[in-house]
Every structure is written in structure tokens, then in C-alpha cells.
Design a protein around this motif. Structure first.
Motif, PDB file in Angstrom:
ATOM      1  N   THR A 216      -8.115  60.225  33.347  1.00 54.56           N
ATOM      2  CA  THR A 216      -9.340  60.830  32.812  1.00 54.56           C
ATOM      3  C   THR A 216      -9.281  62.342  32.956  1.00 54.56           C
ATOM      4  N   THR A 217      -8.863  62.999  31.861  1.00 52.01           N
ATOM      5  CA  THR A 217      -8.819  64.470  31.838  1.00 52.01           C
ATOM      6  C   THR A 217      -9.376  65.004  30.519  1.00 52.01           C
ATOM      7  N   GLY A 218     -10.419  64.343  29.995  1.00 53.47           N
ATOM      8  CA  GLY A 218     -11.031  64.805  28.765  1.00 53.47           C
ATOM      9  C   GLY A 218     -10.050  64.714  27.599  1.00 53.47           C
ATOM     10  N   TYR A 219     -10.052  65.741  26.748  1.00 50.03           N
ATOM     11  CA  TYR A 219      -9.134  65.757  25.608  1.00 50.03           C
ATOM     12  C   TYR A 219      -7.730  66.231  25.995  1.00 50.03           C
ATOM     13  N   LEU A 220      -7.547  66.658  27.237  1.00 46.53           N
ATOM     14  CA  LEU A 220      -6.238  67.102  27.691  1.00 46.53           C
ATOM     15  C   LEU A 220      -5.417  65.879  28.103  1.00 46.53           C
ATOM     16  N   PRO A 221      -4.154  65.788  27.699  1.00 49.89           N
ATOM     17  CA  PRO A 221      -3.363  64.574  27.931  1.00 49.89           C
ATOM     18  C   PRO A 221      -2.868  64.446  29.365  1.00 49.89           C
ATOM     19  N   ASN A 222      -2.508  63.225  29.740  1.00 49.21           N
ATOM     20  CA  ASN A 222      -2.065  62.933  31.100  1.00 49.21           C
ATOM     21  C   ASN A 222      -1.096  61.752  31.084  1.00 49.21           C
ATOM     22  N   PRO A 223      -0.497  61.398  32.225  1.00 46.60           N
ATOM     23  CA  PRO A 223       0.462  60.285  32.238  1.00 46.60           C
ATOM     24  C   PRO A 223      -0.210  58.945  31.942  1.00 46.60           C
ATOM     25  N   SER A 224       0.425  58.168  31.092  1.00 52.41           N
ATOM     26  CA  SER A 224      -0.070  56.829  30.793  1.00 52.41           C
ATOM     27  C   SER A 224       0.315  55.861  31.917  1.00 52.41           C
ATOM     28  N   GLU A 225      -0.208  54.647  31.814  1.00 49.20           N
ATOM     29  CA  GLU A 225       0.131  53.605  32.786  1.00 49.20           C
ATOM     30  C   GLU A 225       0.120  52.268  32.062  1.00 49.20           C
ATOM     31  N   ILE A 226       1.032  51.389  32.444  1.00 46.42           N
ATOM     32  CA  ILE A 226       1.084  50.059  31.841  1.00 46.42           C
ATOM     33  C   ILE A 226       1.016  49.004  32.938  1.00 46.42           C
ATOM     34  N   ALA A 227       0.236  47.958  32.692  1.00 46.08           N
ATOM     35  CA  ALA A 227       0.082  46.863  33.658  1.00 46.08           C
ATOM     36  C   ALA A 227       0.228  45.539  32.929  1.00 46.08           C
ATOM     37  N   VAL A 228       0.598  44.485  33.661  1.00 52.94           N
ATOM     38  CA  VAL A 228       0.874  43.186  33.062  1.00 52.94           C
ATOM     39  C   VAL A 228       0.188  42.088  33.864  1.00 52.94           C
ATOM     40  N   ALA A 229      -0.192  41.006  33.161  1.00 52.33           N
ATOM     41  CA  ALA A 229      -0.825  39.856  33.811  1.00 52.33           C
ATOM     42  C   ALA A 229      -0.477  38.596  33.033  1.00 52.33           C
ATOM     43  N   ALA A 245      10.143  58.674  30.255  1.00 50.95           N
ATOM     44  CA  ALA A 245      11.096  59.760  29.982  1.00 50.95           C
ATOM     45  C   ALA A 245      10.404  61.082  29.664  1.00 50.95           C
ATOM     46  N   ASP A 246       9.083  61.085  29.664  1.00 49.72           N
ATOM     47  CA  ASP A 246       8.342  62.303  29.320  1.00 49.72           C
ATOM     48  C   ASP A 246       8.191  63.186  30.548  1.00 49.72           C
ATOM     49  N   ASN A 247       8.971  64.241  30.617  1.00 41.90           N
ATOM     50  CA  ASN A 247       8.944  65.126  31.779  1.00 41.90           C
ATOM     51  C   ASN A 247       7.680  65.972  31.873  1.00 41.90           C
ATOM     52  N   SER A 248       6.913  66.058  30.790  1.00 37.83           N
ATOM     53  CA  SER A 248       5.680  66.851  30.823  1.00 37.83           C
ATOM     54  C   SER A 248       4.520  66.086  31.452  1.00 37.83           C
ATOM     55  N   THR A 250       2.539  63.988  30.084  1.00 32.52           N
ATOM     56  CA  THR A 250       1.387  64.038  29.180  1.00 32.52           C
ATOM     57  C   THR A 250       1.420  62.937  28.127  1.00 32.52           C
ATOM     58  N   SER A 251       2.238  61.903  28.319  1.00 31.96           N
ATOM     59  CA  SER A 251       2.374  60.843  27.315  1.00 31.96           C
ATOM     60  C   SER A 251       2.755  61.420  25.961  1.00 31.96           C
ATOM     61  N   TYR A 252       3.710  62.360  26.002  1.00 31.22           N
ATOM     62  CA  TYR A 252       4.139  63.089  24.802  1.00 31.22           C
ATOM     63  C   TYR A 252       2.947  63.785  24.138  1.00 31.22           C
ATOM     64  N   HIS A 253       2.103  64.370  24.989  1.00 28.30           N
ATOM     65  CA  HIS A 253       0.939  65.134  24.536  1.00 28.30           C
ATOM     66  C   HIS A 253       0.034  64.286  23.650  1.00 28.30           C
ATOM     67  N   SER A 254      -0.260  63.069  24.120  1.00 31.70           N
ATOM     68  CA  SER A 254      -1.103  62.178  23.332  1.00 31.70           C
ATOM     69  C   SER A 254      -1.852  61.214  24.228  1.00 31.70           C
ATOM     70  N   GLN A 255      -2.805  60.515  23.626  1.00 36.58           N
ATOM     71  CA  GLN A 255      -3.553  59.471  24.320  1.00 36.58           C
ATOM     72  C   GLN A 255      -3.640  58.250  23.413  1.00 36.58           C
ATOM     73  N   ILE A 256      -3.164  57.113  23.910  1.00 38.70           N
ATOM     74  CA  ILE A 256      -3.164  55.881  23.125  1.00 38.70           C
ATOM     75  C   ILE A 256      -4.589  55.370  22.955  1.00 38.70           C
ATOM     76  N   SER A 257      -4.920  54.942  21.739  1.00 38.13           N
ATOM     77  CA  SER A 257      -6.239  54.352  21.483  1.00 38.13           C
ATOM     78  C   SER A 257      -6.151  52.859  21.215  1.00 38.13           C
ATOM     79  N   ASP A 284       0.143  73.454  31.709  1.00 42.46           N
ATOM     80  CA  ASP A 284       0.694  72.756  32.864  1.00 42.46           C
ATOM     81  C   ASP A 284      -0.238  71.603  33.240  1.00 42.46           C
ATOM     82  N   TYR A 285       0.234  70.356  33.044  1.00 49.31           N
ATOM     83  CA  TYR A 285      -0.598  69.197  33.350  1.00 49.31           C
ATOM     84  C   TYR A 285      -1.082  69.192  34.795  1.00 49.31           C
TER      85      TYR A 285
END
Length: 350
Positions: A216-229, A245-248, A250-257, A284-285
Motif C-alpha cells: 500500500t503506497t498509493g499510486y506509487l509502485p511497490n513489490p508484488s507478492e504471490i500466495a497459494v492455497a 527479477a525486478d531489481n527496482s 516496483t513490480s516493473y513500475h506497475s500494479q496488477i489489477s 527510489d522505492y
């Protein structure tokens, strides 16, 4: 005419205009893909317009999109409406109810007092017209943030949402899909942003349920996370960053919807994402994530200097120029991951 995807580049419809389907999802119906989302064409940051309704596009190849117009219009003459252009309406999700033969759309509404509610509409066709059936709904009497709606093969539907700045909830929907039953489970508890998970996107593969989320960083991107069940309600096991593999970070400067499976393909899932701030990709993230933590962590002591560049970005509300990052999900066993591609084709996948 397009014959491939170009993540992060300006994407035009068949009339040569920017596609406006943000926080979007893709619905497949009778051989046609419908991509719908927030219409941000008037959200330039220098006015009080958060949205201009929900716009929808149609395609048979996923590359070239025909503008089908605004399927849920704004209500500019009703300041109290959740559809007034100044209302912070986000992330429309549409599902189809076979029993009622209705398309059901849920909208997240953020209010000026910090509360968040849901508006629910129904229609007989995905392109509308839609009729409002619920407004100011507080599911489970909670502040309901970013979400996803999913229908199981047996017709039962589920609602994954962020209990604002707290945890992720999976709630059963009523038979008509316009409310929750009261049964729910809780996941991924965190004390405050940027660690709280939002922008939940569900997909199902080989008997496994996956949830992709962002911080949760507003419109600024951040690392994604994946979980399984193994079941709809979990428990969910966090596998790590969906973009390892994204060293920034930032999820390649995006947010999945949302995430959808391509019809006719054996194992091709596409992550639909927004690049909300294409003009501010050099930030800088780690620095701006600390700002969010300081804002919400009552015990924060570290002082973060906000320079002019960062301040300009934080104050930038022009989402009319936001771009899209559509990328295929790859798998290493049950572990999903997303790599960057400058361009790619559906035809390259089985």
C-alpha cells in the motif's frame, strides 16, 4: 493495428485514442474479450474529477480494442452519488450470475472521511445499461478496499478484499452476488502500510488458488507478492515476490489489477496491470515506502526528507496518462513469476 503487446508503452484503441480502462479486468463472452475499467480521461490532476465512469472495450485478439463507450456513466449532477466524478470510485469488477442471468458489478468507493464502501449494480448485458441496487454497502461492517470477485464452477462466488490497512478478507457472496453472506476468512495480517496487502487478484491453476497482491503506497509502485492455497478460503502460503527479477522492487513500475486465462491456450495467464505514474519511474522505492510507514506507524522514529522531486510525484494526480503493463505469468512448478518483456505475442505460447 497491433500484432503484439508492448508493456509500458502508450496503448491506443482503434480510433487512435488512449485506452481508458484502469484498475481493469477482462471478461470473455461468446468469442469476444471485454476489457473494462476506470475512465480517467478527464483526471488531469488540476480539477476535482477522480473518474468519468466505467469504460469498456471489445477485442477478438487482445491486441486491438474497439471502444464500446461508457457502460456505467458518471453522475455529474448528483454530488451525493457514489458515481459523481469527484467520488473516488475505483476498480470495477463484473461477474455473471447464471441463476439470475444478470451481470453484477461491484465498485469500491473511497469517502472523504477515510471510510470505504461498495456500490453494486446489475445489468442484462455486460455493456449495460446498469442499474444501481446497493450503495454505501459496508461488507461485514468493514472498510472495504481493493478487491476481486470470482465465480467458482459450481456457481458460488467469492469476494477478496483489503480490510483497509489491516488484512485480506475472503467472503462468500449471496446467491444473487449483490452482498456477502457473513461467512469469511482472514489472511495476511499487517499492522500498517506499506506492508498491508491491496489490489488482490485471484486466479486458479492445476487445483491451486493463487492471490497476487501489492503493498500500500498509493499510486506509487511497490513489490508484488504471490500466495497459494488448496481452497478458496485457504490457508494461503506466501511464496514471495511475483516479480523476483525486478531489481527496482516496483513490480516493473506497475500494479496488477486482475489476472485472466487466455481462452484456447493450455497454460497462458496474463497479469493486467497499470503503470499509474509513468513520469516518475526514477524514484527510489525504499525512500517513498518509508514515508508511508512513518505516516501509519505510531512508533516510527526515522525521519525521511521529502525532496522536491519526491514531493512533486506524491502530489501528481494526473492519471489520465497512466499506461498498462500486460505480462504473461510463467511457472516453475507451482511457483508463478513474471519476467519483463519489451514485447511479446500470444502466439508464442501453447
Amino acid at each position: 493495428m497491433y500484432d503484439s503487446f508492448h508493456p509500458g508503452q502508450i496503448w491506443l484503441d482503434q480510433e487512435g485514442k488512449r485506452i481508458q480502462a484502469h484498475g481493469g479486468s477482462v471478461f470473455y463472452l461468446d468469442g469476444v474479450y471485454y476489457w473494462y475499467g476506470e475512465n480517467k480521461e478527464k483526471t488531469t490532476g488540476d480539477n476535482n474529477i477522480w473518474h468519468w465512469g466505467v469504460r469498456c472495450y471489445a477485442s477478438t485478439d487482445l491486441y486491438n480494442w474497439e471502444d464500446k463507450g461508457i457502460i456505467i456513466p458518471p453522475a455529474p449532477d448528483d454530488l451525493r452519488s457514489s458515481l459523481h466524478p469527484s467520488s473516488q470510485m475505483d476498480r470495477p469488477h463484473i461477474i455473471y450470475n447464471k441463476e439470475t442471468q444478470k451481470f453484477v458489478c461491484w465498485l469500491k468507493i473511497m469517502h472523504k472521511d477515510g471510510s470505504q464502501t461498495v456500490t453494486v449494480l446489475t445489468a442484462e448485458h455486460i455493456l449495460g445499461p446498469y442499474e444501481k441496487v446497493r450503495e454505501n454497502l459496508r461488507p461485514l461492517n468493514m472498510n472495504a478496499g481493493d478487491f476481486d470477485l470470482v465465480v467458482a464452477d459450481d456457481g458460488k462466488a467469492y469476494y477478496y478484499f483489503e480490510r483497509v490497512h489491516s488484512e485480506t478478507i475472503c467472503a462468500d457472496l449471496t446467491a444473487d452476488y449483490t452482498d456477502v453472506t457473513g461467512y469469511y476468512s482472514t489472511h495476511f495480517p499487517h499492522p500498517y502500510p506499506p506492508y498491508v496487502r491491496e489490489a488482490t487478484a485471484h486466479f486458479y491453476r492445476n487445483g491451486k488458488h493463487y492471490l497476487a497482491t501489492s503493498g500500500t503506497t498509493g499510486y506509487l509502485p511497490n513489490p508484488s507478492e504471490i500466495a497459494v492455497a488448496d481452497t478458496w478460503h485457504g490457508p494461503y502460503r506466501v511464496l514471495g515476490n511475483l516479480h523476483p527479477a525486478d531489481n527496482s522492487d516496483t513490480s516493473y513500475h506497475s500494479q496488477i489489477s486482475s489476472i485472466f486465462k487466455v481462452e484456447g491456450k493450455k497454460d497462458l495467464y496474463i497479469a493486467v496491470a497499470d503503470r499509474w505514474m509513468p513520469k516518475h519511474m526514477a524514484l527510489d522505492y525504499n525512500k517513498y515506502s518509508k514515508i508511508f510507514e512513518n505516516r501509519f506507524n505510531p512508533n516510527a522514529t526515522e525521519q525521511i526528507e521529502v525532496d522536491d522531486t519526491l514531493l512533486k510525484c506524491i502530489l501528481d494526480k494526473n492519471t489520465s496518462v497512466a499506461d498498462y503493463v500486460w505480462l504473461p505469468i510463467l511457472f516453475n512448478g507451482e511457483r508463478p513469476y513474471i519476467d519483463w518483456k519489451e514485447s511479446w505475442k500470444i502466439e508464442d505460447y501453447e
